[in-house]
Design a protein around this motif. Structure first.
Motif, PDB file in Angstrom:
ATOM      1  N   ASN A  14       0.827  -1.216   0.000  1.00  0.00           N
ATOM      2  CA  ASN A  14       0.000   0.000   0.000  1.00  0.00           C
ATOM      3  C   ASN A  14       0.858   1.261   0.000  1.00  0.00           C
ATOM      4  O   ASN A  14       0.541   2.241  -0.678  1.00  0.00           O
ATOM      5  CB  ASN A  14      -0.935   0.002   1.205  1.00  0.00           C
ATOM      6  CG  ASN A  14      -1.997  -1.056   1.078  1.00  0.00           C
ATOM      7  OD1 ASN A  14      -2.407  -1.404  -0.023  1.00  0.00           O
ATOM      8  ND2 ASN A  14      -2.433  -1.580   2.204  1.00  0.00           N
ATOM      9  N   ARG A  15       1.937   1.246   0.753  1.00  0.00           N
ATOM     10  CA  ARG A  15       2.812   2.420   0.834  1.00  0.00           C
ATOM     11  C   ARG A  15       3.480   2.697  -0.518  1.00  0.00           C
ATOM     12  O   ARG A  15       3.466   3.826  -1.008  1.00  0.00           O
ATOM     13  CB  ARG A  15       3.875   2.181   1.907  1.00  0.00           C
ATOM     14  CG  ARG A  15       4.786   3.358   2.134  1.00  0.00           C
ATOM     15  CD  ARG A  15       5.629   3.180   3.370  1.00  0.00           C
ATOM     16  NE  ARG A  15       6.060   1.818   3.597  1.00  0.00           N
ATOM     17  CZ  ARG A  15       7.317   1.404   3.501  1.00  0.00           C
ATOM     18  NH1 ARG A  15       8.269   2.254   3.186  1.00  0.00           N
ATOM     19  NH2 ARG A  15       7.633   0.152   3.732  1.00  0.00           N
ATOM     20  N   PHE A  17       2.632   1.502  -3.537  1.00  0.00           N
ATOM     21  CA  PHE A  17       1.682   1.624  -4.642  1.00  0.00           C
ATOM     22  C   PHE A  17       1.252   3.070  -4.841  1.00  0.00           C
ATOM     23  O   PHE A  17       1.096   3.532  -5.970  1.00  0.00           O
ATOM     24  CB  PHE A  17       0.462   0.739  -4.387  1.00  0.00           C
ATOM     25  CG  PHE A  17      -0.501   0.701  -5.531  1.00  0.00           C
ATOM     26  CD1 PHE A  17      -0.223  -0.045  -6.654  1.00  0.00           C
ATOM     27  CD2 PHE A  17      -1.680   1.423  -5.484  1.00  0.00           C
ATOM     28  CE1 PHE A  17      -1.107  -0.078  -7.717  1.00  0.00           C
ATOM     29  CE2 PHE A  17      -2.562   1.401  -6.536  1.00  0.00           C
ATOM     30  CZ  PHE A  17      -2.283   0.644  -7.661  1.00  0.00           C
ATOM     31  N   SER A  18       1.091   3.793  -3.756  1.00  0.00           N
ATOM     32  CA  SER A  18       0.596   5.169  -3.865  1.00  0.00           C
ATOM     33  C   SER A  18       1.666   6.155  -4.331  1.00  0.00           C
ATOM     34  O   SER A  18       1.339   7.178  -4.921  1.00  0.00           O
ATOM     35  CB  SER A  18       0.012   5.627  -2.531  1.00  0.00           C
ATOM     36  OG  SER A  18       1.004   5.601  -1.535  1.00  0.00           O
ATOM     37  N   VAL A  19       2.946   5.873  -4.086  1.00  0.00           N
ATOM     38  CA  VAL A  19       3.984   6.847  -4.433  1.00  0.00           C
ATOM     39  C   VAL A  19       4.815   6.454  -5.655  1.00  0.00           C
ATOM     40  O   VAL A  19       5.654   7.223  -6.096  1.00  0.00           O
ATOM     41  CB  VAL A  19       4.948   7.091  -3.245  1.00  0.00           C
ATOM     42  CG1 VAL A  19       4.204   7.662  -2.062  1.00  0.00           C
ATOM     43  CG2 VAL A  19       5.687   5.826  -2.874  1.00  0.00           C
ATOM     44  N   LYS A  21       6.214   5.323  -9.483  1.00  0.00           N
ATOM     45  CA  LYS A  21       6.146   5.806 -10.862  1.00  0.00           C
ATOM     46  C   LYS A  21       5.643   4.655 -11.728  1.00  0.00           C
ATOM     47  O   LYS A  21       6.065   3.526 -11.573  1.00  0.00           O
ATOM     48  CB  LYS A  21       7.532   6.253 -11.323  1.00  0.00           C
ATOM     49  CG  LYS A  21       8.070   7.417 -10.517  1.00  0.00           C
ATOM     50  CD  LYS A  21       9.525   7.658 -10.847  1.00  0.00           C
ATOM     51  CE  LYS A  21      10.083   8.830 -10.107  1.00  0.00           C
ATOM     52  NZ  LYS A  21      10.303   8.619  -8.703  1.00  0.00           N
ATOM     53  N   ARG A  22       4.755   4.971 -12.677  1.00  0.00           N
ATOM     54  CA  ARG A  22       4.121   3.926 -13.468  1.00  0.00           C
ATOM     55  C   ARG A  22       4.672   3.847 -14.880  1.00  0.00           C
ATOM     56  O   ARG A  22       4.944   4.862 -15.511  1.00  0.00           O
ATOM     57  CB  ARG A  22       2.620   4.152 -13.504  1.00  0.00           C
ATOM     58  CG  ARG A  22       1.969   3.779 -12.188  1.00  0.00           C
ATOM     59  CD  ARG A  22       0.602   4.388 -12.047  1.00  0.00           C
ATOM     60  NE  ARG A  22      -0.197   3.840 -10.960  1.00  0.00           N
ATOM     61  CZ  ARG A  22       0.096   3.902  -9.676  1.00  0.00           C
ATOM     62  NH1 ARG A  22       1.198   4.466  -9.283  1.00  0.00           N
ATOM     63  NH2 ARG A  22      -0.701   3.401  -8.759  1.00  0.00           N
ATOM     64  N   VAL A  31       4.588  -0.559 -11.454  1.00  0.00           N
ATOM     65  CA  VAL A  31       4.798   0.551 -10.521  1.00  0.00           C
ATOM     66  C   VAL A  31       6.197   0.371  -9.955  1.00  0.00           C
ATOM     67  O   VAL A  31       6.537  -0.709  -9.467  1.00  0.00           O
ATOM     68  CB  VAL A  31       3.752   0.535  -9.389  1.00  0.00           C
ATOM     69  CG1 VAL A  31       4.000   1.670  -8.417  1.00  0.00           C
ATOM     70  CG2 VAL A  31       2.350   0.601  -9.961  1.00  0.00           C
TER      71      VAL A  31
END
Length: 111
Positions: A14-15, A17-19, A21-22, A31
């Motif tokens: 979760n940590r 995944f949110s920050v 780069k894709r 990611v």
């Protein structure tokens, strides 16, 4: 298969995944977050493959490809592979080209 210490835990997922780069390819979304070690996670939705056997096969294949790539090159960072629908019909070699292409692109861009 990657050793458990190189797979990503649910809390860390979760940590990162949110920050992260894709990077998009036709069959994958990756990611990436720079990190000191290597941690990998593979997400295969039920929409992609209805049977758990098929989802697990896709996961094992991607983990195996990353493991083999890691032995050839120094790879660091957190990689979360999110599988898109074309992967369900791909042969191993096609999937290998897709994953390696995404890894090379990310490593060239961010390292």
């Amino acid at each position: 298969m990657l050793p458990k210490k190189e797979r990503l835990s649910r809390v860390a997922f979760n940590r990162f995944f949110s920050v992260g780069k894709r990077q998009h390819t036709p069959a994958l979304q990756v990611v990436f977050v720079p990190d000191a070690g290597l941690h990998v996670s593979v997400v295969v939705s039920k929409k992609i493959a209805k049977l758990a056997v098929t989802r697990n096969l896709i996961r094992r294949r991607i983990y195996d490809i990353v493991r083999k790539f890691r032995t050839k090159k120094e790879v660091r960072g957190v990689f979360i592979f999110m599988v898109k629908s074309p992967v369900a019909k791909m042969k191993y070699e096609e999937l290998k080209l897709e994953v390696l292409g995404a890894l090379e692109s990310i490593l060239k861009k961010y390292n």
